[in-house]
Design a protein around this motif. Structure first.
Motif, short mmCIF file in Angstrom:
data_model
loop_
_atom_site.label_atom_id
_atom_site.label_comp_id
_atom_site.label_asym_id
_atom_site.label_seq_id
_atom_site.Cartn_x
_atom_site.Cartn_y
_atom_site.Cartn_z
N THR A 77 0.81 -1.27 -0.10
CA THR A 77 0.05 0.01 -0.06
C THR A 77 0.82 1.27 0.13
OG1 THR A 77 -1.87 -1.21 1.14
CG2 THR A 77 -1.78 1.10 1.24
N PRO A 81 -1.00 2.84 -3.89
CA PRO A 81 -2.22 2.61 -3.30
C PRO A 81 -3.54 1.95 -4.06
CG PRO A 81 -1.73 4.87 -4.18
CD PRO A 81 -0.63 4.03 -4.33
N ASN A 118 -4.62 4.67 5.74
CA ASN A 118 -4.56 5.92 5.28
C ASN A 118 -4.18 7.09 6.27
OD1 ASN A 118 -5.97 7.83 3.07
ND2 ASN A 118 -6.90 8.72 4.85
N PHE A 128 -8.72 6.79 -0.62
CA PHE A 128 -8.26 5.56 -0.51
C PHE A 128 -9.49 4.83 0.20
CE2 PHE A 128 -5.83 2.20 1.94
CZ PHE A 128 -5.30 1.77 0.65
#
Length: 359
Positions: A77, A81, A118, A128
């Motif tokens: 991540t 993303p 996030n 996201f």
């Protein structure tokens, strides 16, 4: 509850991987350094391995590949993303393998993980976690729907198997009852006549013994005739069952079937050959015709039986191969004939003489 032996259908497994395009989109629209791009592609190897691992699992072991997918998605991540896409694969398997309550709790945990990621990596917006939450929830519910579809399919298969088993049991009981009714009395009579004849011979009453032996022979001949008649009835049922199974097979392939007329009682050899002929014609429909409708019609005339097998597939000139050649050879041995026309789909007509037919 999913059976421990149930596996997901694998034929669409590779197709579903097309969703990984969403994982690759950020790599295409952002100027990432080469090492990030390389690492993003590298993690796909263990991820896809985990994906197919999940396809082989049951409910008790599915958590392992699911956790592996979540771990890979979490690790990538901060670099890409687009990992949202990876989380959705895990959500699907959660929905498929686990009861609704467990599924919702696990998906809630995934959504919480998205919000935590996030905050940890400070993506400067809630795109996201919010977009990811919608996808994870939606795909998870799709997994639930797939689970229920598989459960329904399993119940249908089980019901069909139970009906087939019950039908076989009933048929065996019918055969046993018929044989008992036919042979029970006859064998008792034969044993009694033989015993009486033996006693008469011992007393040298040859004329009376001869009468008993003649009666014994008559009983045996009548019993043999009854058995032949019963076996002929069974063979007739085999033909009817074969035609029924062929109709079922056509319907399973998406072809609607209309069976008209009555299947007549025929000599055993003719029934056997006719069953093979109709099977070959149906197989031709399945292999070549591209039809959506089929009609199988039994027409009994005064001295002939006509069987028509028609479909609405787009017709082309026929180059007779082994199948049609074999049909003609079978019909020649029975004095029958085969004809066909291609005006409105394929229409085959089998004609068999009935006069003089014997077992």
């Amino acid at each position: 509850m999913i059976s421990t032996h149930l596996q997901l259908e694998r034929k669409l497994a590779w197709v579903y991987l097309i969703n990984l395009v969403f994982y690759l989109i950020p790599l295409a629209i952002n100027a990432y350094p080469a090492w990030k791009i390389a690492l993003s592609f590298a993690v796909l190897i263990p991820f896809i391995a985990s994906y197919f691992w999940a396809y082989k699992c049951n409910q008790n072991s599915a958590y392992r590949p699911i956790l592996m997918m979540v771990a890979i998605a979490t690790a990538i991540t901060p670099i890409n993303p687009g990992s949202i896409s990876l989380f959705t694969f895990a959500a699907f398997f959660i929905g498929f393998f686990y009861p609704l309550r467990t599924c919702l709790l696990a998906i809630a945990a995934l959504i919480g993980l998205l919000f935590a990621l996030n905050e940890i990596y400070d993506f400067n917006s809630y795109y996201f976690p919010l977009y990811g939450s919608g996808l994870v929830l939606g795909v998870g519910m799709f997994g639930v729907a797939e689970r229920r579809r598989h459960q329904h399919k399993l119940k249908e298969q089980q019901s069909t198997q139970e009906i087939s088993t019950l039908a076989a049991m009933v048929e065996r009981e019918r055969i046993a009852r018929d044989l008992h009714d036919i042979m029970g009395h006859s064998l008792s009579s034969i044993a009694l006549k033989a015993e009486l004849a033996e006693k008469l011979l011992a007393k040298q009453e040859y004329q009376l013994a001869t009468i008993q032996l003649n009666e014994l022979g008559q009983i045996a001949r009548e019993s043999l005739s009854q058995i032949r008649h019963t076996v002929s009835d069974y063979k007739h049922k085999v033909l009817a069952d074969s035609v029924t199974q062929l109709c079922k097979l056509l319907r399973e392939k998406g072809i609607s079937v209309e069976l008209t007329g009555n299947i007549p009682k025929l000599p055993a050899r003719m029934e056997s050959q006719l069953g093979l002929i109709v099977t070959e014609l149906v197989n031709n429909i399945l292999r070549h015709s591209g039809a959506s409708q089929c009609i199988i019609d039994f027409i009994q005339q005064a001295d002939r039986l006509v069987v028509e097998v028609k479909d609405n597939g787009p017709s082309k000139p026929i180059a007779e191969g082994n199948g049609l050649t074999g049909i003609r050879e079978r019909l020649d041995s029975l004095g029958g004939s085969l004809s066909y026309n291609l005006e409105q789909g394929y229409a085959f007509t089998v004609s068999l003489p009935l006069q003089g037919a014997t077992d």
